[in-house]
Design a protein around this motif. Structure first.
Motif, mmCIF file in Angstrom:
data_model
loop_
_atom_site.group_PDB
_atom_site.id
_atom_site.type_symbol
_atom_site.label_atom_id
_atom_site.label_comp_id
_atom_site.label_asym_id
_atom_site.label_seq_id
_atom_site.Cartn_x
_atom_site.Cartn_y
_atom_site.Cartn_z
ATOM 1 N N TYR A 288 -12.321 -31.796 -27.623
ATOM 2 C CA TYR A 288 -13.662 -31.569 -27.077
ATOM 3 C C TYR A 288 -13.651 -31.671 -25.552
ATOM 4 O O TYR A 288 -14.230 -30.831 -24.850
ATOM 5 C CB TYR A 288 -14.637 -32.584 -27.678
ATOM 6 C CG TYR A 288 -16.045 -32.474 -27.153
ATOM 7 C CD1 TYR A 288 -16.936 -31.539 -27.669
ATOM 8 C CD2 TYR A 288 -16.498 -33.317 -26.138
ATOM 9 C CE1 TYR A 288 -18.228 -31.439 -27.198
ATOM 10 C CE2 TYR A 288 -17.787 -33.225 -25.652
ATOM 11 C CZ TYR A 288 -18.642 -32.285 -26.188
ATOM 12 O OH TYR A 288 -19.931 -32.192 -25.701
ATOM 13 N N SER A 291 -11.861 -28.597 -24.012
ATOM 14 C CA SER A 291 -12.657 -27.363 -24.020
ATOM 15 C C SER A 291 -13.730 -27.365 -22.946
ATOM 16 O O SER A 291 -14.130 -26.303 -22.455
ATOM 17 C CB SER A 291 -13.295 -27.180 -25.392
ATOM 18 O OG SER A 291 -14.228 -28.219 -25.660
ATOM 19 N N ARG A 292 -14.225 -28.555 -22.567
ATOM 20 C CA ARG A 292 -15.264 -28.646 -21.546
ATOM 21 C C ARG A 292 -14.695 -28.722 -20.130
ATOM 22 O O ARG A 292 -15.234 -28.119 -19.201
ATOM 23 C CB ARG A 292 -16.156 -29.878 -21.797
ATOM 24 C CG ARG A 292 -16.924 -29.837 -23.110
ATOM 25 C CD ARG A 292 -17.908 -28.681 -23.142
ATOM 26 N NE ARG A 292 -18.748 -28.694 -24.325
ATOM 27 C CZ ARG A 292 -18.420 -28.158 -25.489
ATOM 28 N NH1 ARG A 292 -17.235 -27.568 -25.619
ATOM 29 N NH2 ARG A 292 -19.247 -28.208 -26.516
ATOM 30 N N PRO A 295 -11.313 -25.085 -19.787
ATOM 31 C CA PRO A 295 -11.460 -24.034 -20.807
ATOM 32 C C PRO A 295 -10.275 -23.062 -20.849
ATOM 33 O O PRO A 295 -9.923 -22.556 -21.916
ATOM 34 C CB PRO A 295 -12.754 -23.322 -20.386
ATOM 35 C CG PRO A 295 -12.950 -23.665 -18.950
ATOM 36 C CD PRO A 295 -12.367 -25.028 -18.779
ATOM 37 N N TYR A 298 -7.557 -24.724 -22.788
ATOM 38 C CA TYR A 298 -7.968 -24.784 -24.191
ATOM 39 C C TYR A 298 -7.762 -23.430 -24.865
ATOM 40 O O TYR A 298 -7.293 -23.359 -26.015
ATOM 41 C CB TYR A 298 -9.431 -25.217 -24.269
ATOM 42 C CG TYR A 298 -9.980 -25.283 -25.672
ATOM 43 C CD1 TYR A 298 -9.698 -26.372 -26.494
ATOM 44 C CD2 TYR A 298 -10.777 -24.265 -26.180
ATOM 45 C CE1 TYR A 298 -10.188 -26.447 -27.777
ATOM 46 C CE2 TYR A 298 -11.285 -24.330 -27.470
ATOM 47 C CZ TYR A 298 -10.987 -25.419 -28.268
ATOM 48 O OH TYR A 298 -11.489 -25.475 -29.550
ATOM 49 N N SER A 302 -5.154 -22.600 -27.915
ATOM 50 C CA SER A 302 -5.616 -21.995 -29.172
ATOM 51 C C SER A 302 -4.761 -20.787 -29.537
ATOM 52 O O SER A 302 -4.381 -20.600 -30.711
ATOM 53 C CB SER A 302 -7.084 -21.586 -29.035
ATOM 54 O OG SER A 302 -7.892 -22.701 -28.733
#
Length: 322
Positions: A288, A291-292, A295, A298, A302
């Motif tokens: 979390y 991702s903030r 990004p 992140y 992924s």
């Protein structure tokens, strides 16, 4: 009046002496001494008059109390008549929670909060014990859209912004809320679900805007986020109380507010409040935050995980075919 007269006479004598002694320096010095003595004679009665005036003003202030402004008097009267005054009601509430922190992990499937407490009485009372327990999640505006068929296609036609709606809300009570709580107290303390989901401004040109607020309540009830538990609070000997409140798995991270209301004659007599911290921990928290805060990293992570998982699955199937 004798002292001022004597002072004036001394001044006249000194002036006469000064006029007669214009030819000699010694006589002039004596005249100056006479003038200083006359000035001292005048200052003494003036100081006495000031002291007397000050003493009279102090006596007047003590005899006439200061009047309070109407607003201050009204606030004091309202504070004295406050129904939450525990001494006036003769009862106060003491409560606690089984936990004040909930950790959301990768395998989080919900949690449970055990709320318990007792009533402290400062005076004998035969009034039955009525308790309401609420737990509310963080509130935020919610945009609700209405879909309608346009030219044979479902499309968004109207939208309304709900000013405030808690992400989670549970209300448990010893009896149904509408039976033990007046509408005025419900509106004041915002206990019922209908009081928490608010639509302050009605948009123009939208048919039945109240239905959008009702839709938020209905949808979150179906998702298990809005829970009403009448008669769930167990009361023992009109002194002890306890209730279990289940928290769903789809909780939103943030600070939750727990409140316990002690009721009497459909009015709130005392309130206990505390916070519950709901936080993501472990891998959930790391992903979390990534991702903030980063990004781009992140997104690359992924893609790497997706490629690795795809390659690994293909290798497994290739080995199984041999």
């Amino acid at each position: 009046m004798r002292a001022p007269a004597a002072g004036l006479a001394a001044i006249l004598v000194a002036l006469a002496g000064a006029g007669a002694a214009q030819d000699g320096e010694g006589a002039g010095a004596e005249a100056r001494k006479a003038l200083d003595a006359a000035a001292g004679a005048l200052e003494a009665p003036l100081d006495a008059a000031r002291d007397a005036a000050g003493a009279a003003a102090d006596a007047a202030r003590e005899a006439l109390p200061l009047a309070q402004p109407p607003g201050v008097a009204a606030q004091e009267a309202e504070a004295q008549a406050d129904p939450l005054d525990a001494e006036g009601a003769g009862r106060s509430i003491v409560a606690a929670l089984s936990q004040n922190r909930v950790s959301i992990t990768a395998d989080f499937s919900g949690s449970q909060i055990f709320v318990f407490g007792a009533v402290k009485r400062t005076a004998p009372s035969d009034e039955p014990l009525q308790v309401i327990v609420t737990i509310a999640g963080p509130s935020a505006p919610e945009l609700v859209r209405r879909k309608d068929r346009v030219a044979g296609v479902w499309a968004n036609t109207d939208e309304v912004l709900i000013d405030e709606a808690p992400s989670f809300y549970a209300v448990a009570s010893s009896h149904p809320v509408e039976e033990i709580l007046s509408f005025r107290e419900d509106l004041k303390h915002r206990i019922g679900i209908n009081q928490l989901v608010s639509l302050l401004y009605l948009p123009e040109g939208v048919a039945e805007p109240e239905s959008f607020r009702e839709a938020v309540i209905r949808i979150r009830r179906n998702e298990g986020l809005y829970v009403e538990l009448p008669r769930a609070v167990e009361v023992v000997e009109d002194t002890l109380f306890a209730v279990d409140v289940n928290l769903p798995a789809n909780l939103v991270e943030g600070d939750y507010r727990a409140r316990v209301f002690l009721l009497g004659e459909q009015e709130v007599q005392d309130v206990f409040e505390t916070d519950i911290a709901v936080r993501k921990v472990g891998l959930e928290r790391w992903l979390y935050a990534l991702s903030r805060e980063s990004p781009a990293a992140y997104g690359l992570l992924s893609i790497f995980i997706a490629l690795t998982a795809g390659w690994g699955a293909s290798e497994v199937f290739r080995l199984m075919r041999r």
